[in-house]
Design a protein around this motif. Sequence first.
Motif, short mmCIF file in Angstrom:
data_model
loop_
_atom_site.label_atom_id
_atom_site.label_comp_id
_atom_site.label_asym_id
_atom_site.label_seq_id
_atom_site.Cartn_x
_atom_site.Cartn_y
_atom_site.Cartn_z
N PRO A 1 0.80 -1.11 0.01
CA PRO A 1 0.08 0.05 0.03
C PRO A 1 0.85 1.34 0.11
CG PRO A 1 0.19 -0.87 2.20
CD PRO A 1 0.80 -1.92 1.42
N ALA B 1 0.70 4.41 -0.89
CA ALA B 1 0.40 5.68 -0.63
C ALA B 1 0.43 6.02 1.05
CB ALA B 1 -1.09 5.99 -1.07
N THR B 2 0.35 4.70 1.78
CA THR B 2 0.19 4.98 3.25
C THR B 2 1.60 4.36 3.65
OG1 THR B 2 -0.82 2.68 3.25
CG2 THR B 2 -2.14 4.68 3.49
N LEU B 3 2.21 3.32 3.03
CA LEU B 3 3.29 2.66 3.71
C LEU B 3 4.64 3.72 3.42
CD1 LEU B 3 4.39 0.09 4.69
CD2 LEU B 3 5.09 -0.40 2.17
N ASP C 1 4.30 6.98 3.29
CA ASP C 1 4.07 8.53 4.02
C ASP C 1 4.34 8.19 5.38
OD1 ASP C 1 2.74 10.76 4.73
OD2 ASP C 1 0.70 10.43 3.95
N GLY D 1 1.78 8.04 8.35
CA GLY D 1 1.23 6.51 8.61
C GLY D 1 2.35 5.84 9.88
N GLN E 1 3.74 4.39 12.66
CA GLN E 1 3.42 3.78 14.16
C GLN E 1 4.33 4.29 15.27
OE1 GLN E 1 2.57 -0.32 13.71
NE2 GLN E 1 0.79 -0.18 12.31
N ALA F 1 6.05 0.74 10.41
CA ALA F 1 4.88 0.78 9.76
C ALA F 1 4.26 -0.54 9.53
CB ALA F 1 4.87 1.45 8.47
N TRP G 1 2.46 -3.22 6.64
CA TRP G 1 2.13 -3.91 5.49
C TRP G 1 1.41 -5.04 5.60
CZ3 TRP G 1 6.83 -4.51 1.39
CH2 TRP G 1 6.24 -4.90 0.34
N HIS H 1 8.10 15.41 2.89
CA HIS H 1 6.74 15.45 2.88
C HIS H 1 6.10 16.88 2.47
CE1 HIS H 1 7.00 16.64 6.99
NE2 HIS H 1 5.84 17.35 6.86
N GLU I 1 -10.87 9.89 14.04
CA GLU I 1 -10.84 8.49 13.89
C GLU I 1 -11.67 8.06 14.92
OE1 GLU I 1 -7.63 10.16 11.39
OE2 GLU I 1 -8.29 10.48 13.56
#
Length: 745
Positions: A43, A45-47, A49, A52, A54, A67, A69, A305, A396
């Motif tokens: 993924p 777009a999130t991996l 960025d 995202g 953790q 992160a 996956w 970013h 969220e």
Amino acid sequence: MRGARGGGGDVDGAAAGGTALPLRSFAAPEWRGEAVAALPAPPLATLLDPAGAQRTLHWGRNYLWLAEWPGAGPVVVKQFRHESLRARVRRRVAGSKARRSFDTARALAAAGVPTPEPLLWADAADSRGPAWYVCRHVEGIEARYPFRALAAGTLEEDFPQLPAAALLGAAASLARGLHAAGFWHRDLSAGNLLLRPDGSRAGEWVAHVVDLNRCRRLEAVSRARRLRDLARLPVHRRADQRALLAAYFGSAPPASAEWLYRLFHLSFHGRHRVKNRLRGERSAAGGARRGGLLPALRPRRAYPHLPPPPPAASARDRAVWDRLSDQPHQHASRAAKLAVRMGDLLPHARGLLVVAAAAPRIRRRYRRLAAALPGPVDGSPVAFAGAGVGLRPHREDPAALLAAVDALGVRHALLRLHAWEEEHDDEETLAGELRRRGIELVVALPQRRELVRDLARWRAAVARLGARFAPYAEAFQIGQGINRSKWGVWTLGEYQRLLATAAEALAPCGVPLVGPGVIDFEPHATAAAVNWPGLGVRLDALASLLYVDRRGAPEGTQLGFDALRKAALLRAIAETARWCAPRSWITEVNWPLREGPHAPAGRDVAVDEARAADYLARYYLPLLASGVAERIYWWQLVARGYGLCVAEADGLRRRPAFHALATMQRLLGRATCSGALPAPAGAHLYRFVSADGCELVAGWSATGEQEVTLPWRPAGCILQDGAEAPPAAGPPVRLGGSVTYFVRN
């Protein structure tokens, strides 16, 4: 385990001595790269960025984070920069650092050298953009920590499971295997080794090597190059050096090899010490770097970013929004900003004249306040009722946010509204919930450059938000970092027009205004703003964003002022101002955490979570107990990089600072401070009486552990995190860097 860090893992998939797994290529307008074909599609777009992330694993020249996956599990993402011309040329010729790391990791694994399993590399389409390397994550001990303990003589105490022989043997074995396979690492520091117990041999440890972008593969690695690698390890005692070389060579090394190793060791670590001095020394109080030539000369680099500035934007208009730290970023260089300031010399000179006229009365009032410190400055007990928190909606899980507010127990909150945005439904829902809980709400209306330039748009936005949020608000704050160009205000004349326009738009709402929102300790900017000729709007309280993180602890001084005396000076400004009521609020403060680009002030001033909790308590307590500040709001409740809570996979995790503030509010939220008790230098003791008549003393030491004597023997002790401790055995009690609350019989 202590020193756990991602970036290491079992060499499976591309296993030691095995066949490298097939790859699949991917390409998109934003990036291109390769991934292990056996895994689910990444993924991207999130991996890739940082939003995202953790958990931050390393924050330096490059950024590493943990992160998820899906289908592959937890992974480590390393983001490389290629901003310099040299880096871009090398990227074009030899591939990006991410691709070189990926290819080298696969070659190392195939040669049997322990390294994390490489899973993916990706390059940004823009040659100036970043590149990413992704590998599997497994917890382990980053070798820098046991090597530091070895140098300090505390390895046996700090890492009883890791004897010196095992530590040195694991590092030597890794280096020997690396070199035997033809690899010259060129950056074999302790931070690039991950230690894990050897599952096949009890008591033995295995080192995994990371950070491979500088590694070269040669036909053979010469002895000099081998020793240069070994010399980078921080092994300083002569006996330990001999043990490392003996473990590497399998026996006592030749005298020539030992001599050459020591020469390389002296050269490398000598240069390293010089470089650290140029960078500036870290203060013992909290990790902030002080002094140093290189930070002053080094150009500022934007995080990858961040969006670019608007095309053809002038220096005044080059700020963009940083979604990770929730604030603007100024792309204009120091030189460009200086040129703008030089063009604004007349309004700046006018500000200096305003300050000069106000300075005598401010000085007189400050001296009277300072003479009463650390006790109540008005000579009478102070109600400890001003603890608050800033917040934004947590879309969220709104219920978790409100549960955190309830658990925190504060009665004051600050809600920031972005006037340049159109949608505020979540903010209004949150404001309503806070109002139903009886929490007094201040609504902050920060500005951006486009609103400063377009006062008609600013007026319309403020009028709309005022009509909508006035039923919930105790006050509106107008002005946010007005002494920082990234927030769009370049002169106090611009702030005057901004404030006057907002006051006109909010007049029908009948809600008081506070400001001007000067950030950091710049009392001249505050004094000029609230004494500005013709300001025309009277503020109900002086609102300041009093960050002191660059001084380390709250007790750290700047121009002779610690946090308490800085706040006293702000109160003196409020009490003598032409356009402000004699009330002083701190509407923002925090200490940035070591969490990469999410932290708002850079890594040199960032602290860990435990120290941030200490500093929160040691900031709130003296300022509120002495009465120099009426309110203090921590910014903010939920945020990675500085928040009291952080969103994780299983919900909101409450950090130590959250528990520190919740404990303070539970014990002192309805208490009165009757003064400070005598204490040795560096120690602080404040006496409180709770609403039910119970007497407490809050104490800490900013200079290491100290013993102090209370006027009575405590019946109980409550620690900063709310845990109860046994009462002191004797009259003296021990204080440390965390606040302890002593309860009288």
